[in-house]
Scaffold this motif. Structure first.
Motif, PDB file in Angstrom:
ATOM      1  N   TRP A  14       0.856  -1.178   0.000  1.00  0.00           N
ATOM      2  CA  TRP A  14       0.000   0.000   0.000  1.00  0.00           C
ATOM      3  C   TRP A  14       0.889   1.223   0.000  1.00  0.00           C
ATOM      4  O   TRP A  14       1.845   1.307   0.770  1.00  0.00           O
ATOM      5  CB  TRP A  14      -0.906  -0.001   1.229  1.00  0.00           C
ATOM      6  N   VAL A  15       0.589   2.178  -0.886  1.00  0.00           N
ATOM      7  CA  VAL A  15       1.396   3.375  -1.059  1.00  0.00           C
ATOM      8  C   VAL A  15       0.508   4.593  -0.859  1.00  0.00           C
ATOM      9  O   VAL A  15      -0.627   4.629  -1.338  1.00  0.00           O
ATOM     10  CB  VAL A  15       2.012   3.393  -2.480  1.00  0.00           C
ATOM     11  N   LYS A 119      -9.320  -0.516  -9.687  1.00  0.00           N
ATOM     12  CA  LYS A 119      -9.960  -0.762  -8.394  1.00  0.00           C
ATOM     13  C   LYS A 119      -8.976  -0.640  -7.238  1.00  0.00           C
ATOM     14  O   LYS A 119      -9.383  -0.476  -6.090  1.00  0.00           O
ATOM     15  CB  LYS A 119     -10.597  -2.148  -8.368  1.00  0.00           C
ATOM     16  N   ARG A 120      -7.687  -0.703  -7.530  1.00  0.00           N
ATOM     17  CA  ARG A 120      -6.665  -0.575  -6.489  1.00  0.00           C
ATOM     18  C   ARG A 120      -6.320   0.884  -6.202  1.00  0.00           C
ATOM     19  O   ARG A 120      -5.475   1.159  -5.367  1.00  0.00           O
ATOM     20  CB  ARG A 120      -5.403  -1.319  -6.901  1.00  0.00           C
ATOM     21  N   LYS A 135      -1.637   0.438   6.714  1.00  0.00           N
ATOM     22  CA  LYS A 135      -0.338   1.079   6.903  1.00  0.00           C
ATOM     23  C   LYS A 135       0.313   1.435   5.568  1.00  0.00           C
ATOM     24  O   LYS A 135       1.363   0.897   5.212  1.00  0.00           O
ATOM     25  CB  LYS A 135       0.587   0.175   7.711  1.00  0.00           C
ATOM     26  N   PRO A 136      -0.311   2.350   4.804  1.00  0.00           N
ATOM     27  CA  PRO A 136       0.301   2.726   3.526  1.00  0.00           C
ATOM     28  C   PRO A 136       1.608   3.476   3.737  1.00  0.00           C
ATOM     29  O   PRO A 136       1.720   4.309   4.633  1.00  0.00           O
ATOM     30  CB  PRO A 136      -0.750   3.619   2.874  1.00  0.00           C
ATOM     31  N   GLU A 137       2.578   3.131   2.907  1.00  0.00           N
ATOM     32  CA  GLU A 137       3.899   3.743   3.001  1.00  0.00           C
ATOM     33  C   GLU A 137       3.904   5.045   2.216  1.00  0.00           C
ATOM     34  O   GLU A 137       3.675   5.043   1.004  1.00  0.00           O
ATOM     35  CB  GLU A 137       4.934   2.782   2.418  1.00  0.00           C
ATOM     36  N   PRO A 138       4.125   6.196   2.875  1.00  0.00           N
ATOM     37  CA  PRO A 138       4.131   7.476   2.139  1.00  0.00           C
ATOM     38  C   PRO A 138       5.363   7.554   1.239  1.00  0.00           C
ATOM     39  O   PRO A 138       6.478   7.286   1.675  1.00  0.00           O
ATOM     40  CB  PRO A 138       4.167   8.546   3.220  1.00  0.00           C
ATOM     41  N   ILE A 139       5.141   7.906  -0.034  1.00  0.00           N
ATOM     42  CA  ILE A 139       6.261   8.081  -0.956  1.00  0.00           C
ATOM     43  C   ILE A 139       6.183   9.471  -1.562  1.00  0.00           C
ATOM     44  O   ILE A 139       5.098  10.053  -1.667  1.00  0.00           O
ATOM     45  CB  ILE A 139       6.273   7.005  -2.072  1.00  0.00           C
TER      46      ILE A 139
END
Length: 144
Positions: A14-15, A119-120, A135-139
């Motif tokens: 997850w981003v 859809k993602r 817990k999306p990883e911030p980029i």
């Protein structure tokens, strides 16, 4: 003879992407690249190998030139005089997430695989999102 490596299953991550101040088209192309999985070494064009993308602050996306006044979204109902044209400025006021979704959708492959990739994509107008449990990883994307 060489054999082609085909991954069995690719675990998606997850981003988290912040769209504040980013240019619409450049941001959309980077998001499409992540959804397709082209940033991964095990990229396979015929598989769902991309990540989930959560976009926040979609209402603060930037358009260059006179696009805010000139660009329109067109749809047709199928009936006589059923052509609807909505300026991008009005769409940003009403549904800011649809502007970015429309841009990303045009950059994904057409067909069932592209629809699964779309859809993602989770887009939110403000800074809050309901995907904290993933817990999306911030980029930080290299977008002007």
């Amino acid at each position: 003879m060489h054999k082609t490596y085909v991954p069995k299953e690719i675990e998606p991550k997850w981003v988290l992407v912040d769209a504040q101040g980013k240019t619409l088209g450049r941001l959309a192309s980077e998001i499409a690249k992540i959804l397709r999985g082209k940033h991964r070494p095990e990229y396979t064009p015929n598989m769902l190998s991309g990540d989930f993308v959560v976009v926040i602050n979609a209402e603060k996306v930037h358009l260059t030139g006179n696009k805010l006044q000139q660009k329109t979204y067109t749809r047709y109902s199928g009936y006589p005089s059923g052509l609807k044209r909505i300026p991008v400025a009005e769409m940003l006021k009403r549904h800011p997430e649809r502007v970015l979704q429309h841009a990303v959708k045009g950059m994904l492959p057409k067909g069932p695989l592209g629809r699964r990739m779309l859809k993602r994509l989770k887009i939110y107008a403000g800074a809050q999102h309901p995907h904290a449990a993933q817990k999306p990883e911030p980029i930080e994307l290299e977008v002007k």
